[in-house]
Design a protein around this motif. Structure first.
Motif, short mmCIF file in Angstrom:
data_model
loop_
_atom_site.label_atom_id
_atom_site.label_comp_id
_atom_site.label_asym_id
_atom_site.label_seq_id
_atom_site.Cartn_x
_atom_site.Cartn_y
_atom_site.Cartn_z
N CYS A 1 36.74 -79.54 -35.79
CA CYS A 1 37.88 -80.39 -36.15
C CYS A 1 38.07 -81.52 -35.16
O CYS A 1 38.39 -81.29 -33.99
CB CYS A 1 39.14 -79.52 -36.21
N ASP A 2 37.92 -82.74 -35.64
CA ASP A 2 38.24 -83.94 -34.85
C ASP A 2 39.76 -84.12 -34.95
O ASP A 2 40.28 -84.48 -36.00
CB ASP A 2 37.49 -85.14 -35.44
N ALA A 3 40.43 -83.83 -33.84
CA ALA A 3 41.91 -83.85 -33.86
C ALA A 3 42.45 -84.98 -33.00
O ALA A 3 43.54 -84.87 -32.44
CB ALA A 3 42.45 -82.50 -33.40
N THR A 4 41.70 -86.09 -32.90
CA THR A 4 42.09 -87.05 -31.87
C THR A 4 43.45 -87.70 -32.11
O THR A 4 44.15 -87.98 -31.16
CB THR A 4 40.97 -88.07 -31.59
N SER A 5 43.85 -87.92 -33.35
CA SER A 5 45.18 -88.50 -33.54
C SER A 5 46.17 -87.45 -34.05
O SER A 5 47.24 -87.78 -34.54
CB SER A 5 45.13 -89.71 -34.48
N ALA A 6 45.79 -86.17 -33.91
CA ALA A 6 46.67 -85.07 -34.31
C ALA A 6 47.14 -84.26 -33.11
O ALA A 6 48.30 -83.83 -33.05
CB ALA A 6 45.94 -84.15 -35.29
N ALA A 7 46.24 -84.08 -32.13
CA ALA A 7 46.61 -83.28 -30.95
C ALA A 7 47.82 -83.91 -30.28
O ALA A 7 47.88 -85.14 -30.14
CB ALA A 7 45.43 -83.25 -29.98
N PHE A 8 48.77 -83.13 -29.88
CA PHE A 8 50.03 -83.54 -29.26
C PHE A 8 51.02 -84.15 -30.26
O PHE A 8 52.05 -84.66 -29.88
CB PHE A 8 49.82 -84.55 -28.11
N ALA A 9 50.68 -84.10 -31.56
CA ALA A 9 51.62 -84.64 -32.56
C ALA A 9 51.79 -83.70 -33.74
O ALA A 9 52.76 -83.82 -34.49
CB ALA A 9 51.13 -86.00 -33.06
N LEU B 1 57.14 -83.44 -28.26
CA LEU B 1 56.22 -84.53 -28.64
C LEU B 1 56.21 -84.70 -30.16
O LEU B 1 56.27 -85.82 -30.69
CB LEU B 1 54.80 -84.22 -28.15
N ILE B 2 56.12 -83.56 -30.86
CA ILE B 2 56.07 -83.61 -32.33
C ILE B 2 57.36 -84.22 -32.86
O ILE B 2 57.35 -85.05 -33.78
CB ILE B 2 55.83 -82.19 -32.91
N ALA B 3 58.49 -83.83 -32.26
CA ALA B 3 59.78 -84.35 -32.73
C ALA B 3 59.84 -85.87 -32.55
O ALA B 3 60.38 -86.59 -33.42
CB ALA B 3 60.92 -83.67 -31.97
N ARG B 4 59.29 -86.37 -31.46
CA ARG B 4 59.30 -87.83 -31.24
C ARG B 4 58.47 -88.53 -32.31
O ARG B 4 58.90 -89.53 -32.89
CB ARG B 4 58.76 -88.17 -29.84
N SER B 5 57.28 -88.00 -32.58
CA SER B 5 56.43 -88.62 -33.62
C SER B 5 57.11 -88.54 -34.98
O SER B 5 57.11 -89.53 -35.74
CB SER B 5 55.08 -87.89 -33.72
N ALA C 1 60.25 -88.39 -35.68
CA ALA C 1 61.41 -89.30 -35.77
C ALA C 1 60.93 -90.73 -36.05
O ALA C 1 61.47 -91.42 -36.92
CB ALA C 1 62.22 -89.25 -34.46
N SER C 2 59.90 -91.15 -35.33
CA SER C 2 59.41 -92.53 -35.52
C SER C 2 58.83 -92.69 -36.93
O SER C 2 59.11 -93.67 -37.62
CB SER C 2 58.32 -92.85 -34.49
N ALA C 3 58.01 -91.71 -37.33
CA ALA C 3 57.35 -91.83 -38.64
C ALA C 3 58.40 -91.81 -39.76
O ALA C 3 58.29 -92.57 -40.73
CB ALA C 3 56.35 -90.70 -38.82
N LYS C 4 59.42 -90.99 -39.58
CA LYS C 4 60.46 -90.92 -40.63
C LYS C 4 61.16 -92.28 -40.78
O LYS C 4 61.42 -92.72 -41.91
CB LYS C 4 61.49 -89.84 -40.28
N THR D 1 54.27 -91.36 -27.31
CA THR D 1 54.60 -92.30 -26.22
C THR D 1 55.36 -93.52 -26.72
O THR D 1 55.92 -94.27 -25.94
CB THR D 1 53.33 -92.75 -25.46
N VAL D 2 55.38 -93.71 -28.03
CA VAL D 2 56.19 -94.80 -28.60
C VAL D 2 57.64 -94.31 -28.67
O VAL D 2 57.90 -93.18 -29.08
CB VAL D 2 55.70 -95.14 -30.03
N GLU D 3 58.56 -95.16 -28.26
CA GLU D 3 59.98 -94.79 -28.35
C GLU D 3 60.43 -94.92 -29.81
O GLU D 3 60.28 -96.00 -30.41
CB GLU D 3 60.83 -95.73 -27.50
N PRO D 4 61.02 -93.88 -30.39
CA PRO D 4 61.53 -94.01 -31.76
C PRO D 4 62.49 -95.21 -31.91
O PRO D 4 62.50 -95.86 -32.95
CB PRO D 4 62.25 -92.67 -31.98
N SER D 5 63.22 -95.54 -30.85
CA SER D 5 64.14 -96.69 -30.95
C SER D 5 63.35 -98.00 -31.09
O SER D 5 63.84 -98.96 -31.71
CB SER D 5 65.06 -96.74 -29.73
#
Ligand SMILES: Cc1ncc(COP(=O)(O)O)c(C=O)c1O
Length: 390
Positions: free
Chosen positions: A168-176, A272-276, A278-281, A362-366
């Motif tokens: 599994c290539d999880a490069t943009s999934a790990a930590f999110a 970390l997941i919560a931050r992602s 929130a931003s994606a939502k 690492t992106v701020e949801p704000s």
């Protein structure tokens, strides 16, 4: 639609999907403790590498059954190391629904030229039929297709009693995203994505079944030193304690350790997941109330919470040739870059033309919230010309 210049700008305009923005509050001071000028084989150097491995385990909640190594060549290095070392023992299925999965298809089909290889490919926006995957085979897949913004929705399609390995290539999934290590025999990622680390180093996580494969199977082709994980048919355990294959950058290691400590300070994996999320939502909610934009992912259950990919729904544009759509997307991104509002948020070069807004932790949801009115503003600037041309 808002046409006035929005009052608020993102405090940080970095929305790139990799290298991703540094963690909030990062400065070069974070690197002060680096073991610079020391051998990576010295006690000090090795301790730093081991700390990076231990923190990875802690933050990602990797079970004790799985080994973690730092490897050369970023995520690509880690994936190819696994493919070249483990594939060939049984049939292979490689799943692809965007650019990176397509690279692993090329590796298996055109480079390794493995017999009994099946490429299962879906168009951008869709997933292949996961229920049809035959786990008698080894299965190579990308957890989150970064260039399509389409992720696998869960691990239910992977049987616990599979015969083949899952790579599994999880490069943009790990930590999110939650990863179920019991279902994933090999997991790879790089430091510059969700953690905003520095590029060129990969992480390879091996479960017991992957280790068993390495110790029981010898590929029919020569393996470069960079890919070798065994010595005399036995796993090189030192690799999983920080004895890297070749020389790593201790500056990058320090930066990764800093990112992992920051991750702990925001609540670890859940934080970390919560931050992602929130931003994606915010982005998805914005698209839902914006008639000129559309989510590329066809099924809501497969929408990414990191690289959120959007295409234009404006009828004049949606009907236009791809080159015109691409030119519009380019102008759109350039306009906001010129304003200093947002950088690097265009779709990947061979993905459908549109926008890709990185929502990793690492992106701020704000900042994502602050960006959204600017999208409307940019559209208001550019769409009159579009209507005229139509
Ligand atoms: C899913 C996926 N796989 C592989 C890669 C390549 O990663 P790297 O440049 O770290 O080798 C990327 C980079 O964006 C990615 O998103």
């Amino acid at each position: 639609m808002t046409t006035a210049v929005p009052a608020v700008r993102p405090a940080n305009p970095n929305f790139s999907s990799g290298p991703c923005t540094k963690r909030p509050g990062w400065s070069l001071d974070a690197l002060k403790g680096a073991a610079l000028g020391r051998s990576h084989r010295s006690k000090a150097g090795k301790a730093k590498l081991k700390e990076a491995i231990d923190l990875t385990r802690e933050v990602l909640e990797v079970p004790a059954t799985h080994r973690i190594a730092i490897v050369p060549g970023s995520d690509t290095g880690a994936v190819e190391m696994a493919m070249w070392s483990m594939l060939g023992a049984r049939g292979v299925e490689v799943l692809a629904w965007e650019s990176f999965g397509a690279i692993w298809v090329t590796d298996a089909v055109k480079q390794l030229r493995l017999p009994n290889t099946k490429a299962v490919v879906a168009e951008f926006g869709k997933l292949p039929d996961l229920a049809a995957v035959d786990f008698e085979n080894d299965v190579v897949f990308t957890f989150n297709g970064t260039t399509a913004g389409v992720r696998v929705p869960n691990h239910d399609w992977i049987p616990a009693d599979r015969a083949g390995l899952t790579i599994c290539d999880a490069t943009s999934a790990a930590f999110a995203m939650e990863l179920d290590y019991d279902k994933l025999d090999v997991v790879t990622f790089s430091w510059q994505k969700v953690m905003g680390g520095e590029a060129a180093h990969g992480i390879l996580i091996l479960g017991p079944r992957a280790v068993e494969r390495l110790e029981s199977f010898t590929p029919a082709w020569p393996l470069p030193k960079l890919f070798r994980m065994t010595k005399n048919g036995k796993l090189d355990e030192g690799l999983f304690e920080g004895e890297t294959i070749n020389t790593p950058s201790l500056l990058c290691v320090e930066d990764y350790i800093d990112a992992l400590n920051w991750a702990k300070s925001v609540g670890g994996l859940k934080g970390l997941i919560a931050r992602s999320n929130a931003s994606a939502k915010s982005v998805y909610d914005f698209v839902a109330r914006t008639p000129w934009l559309k989510v590329l992912a066809a099924d809501d259950a497969t929408r990414s919470n990191t690289g959120v990919c959007l295409v234009f729904a404006d009828p004049a544009l949606a009907a236009a040739p791809l080159e015109r759509q691409a030119a519009f997307a380019k102008d759109f991104v350039a306009l906001l870059e010129k304003q200093g509002v947002a950088f690097d948020f265009g779709a990947y070069r061979d993905a459908p033309p549109g926008l890709r807004i990185w929502c990793g932790a690492t992106v701020e949801p704000s900042d994502v919230e602050a960006l959204l009115p600017w999208l409307d503003w940019a559209y208001a600037q550019l769409s009159p010309a579009l209507a005229k041309a139509a």
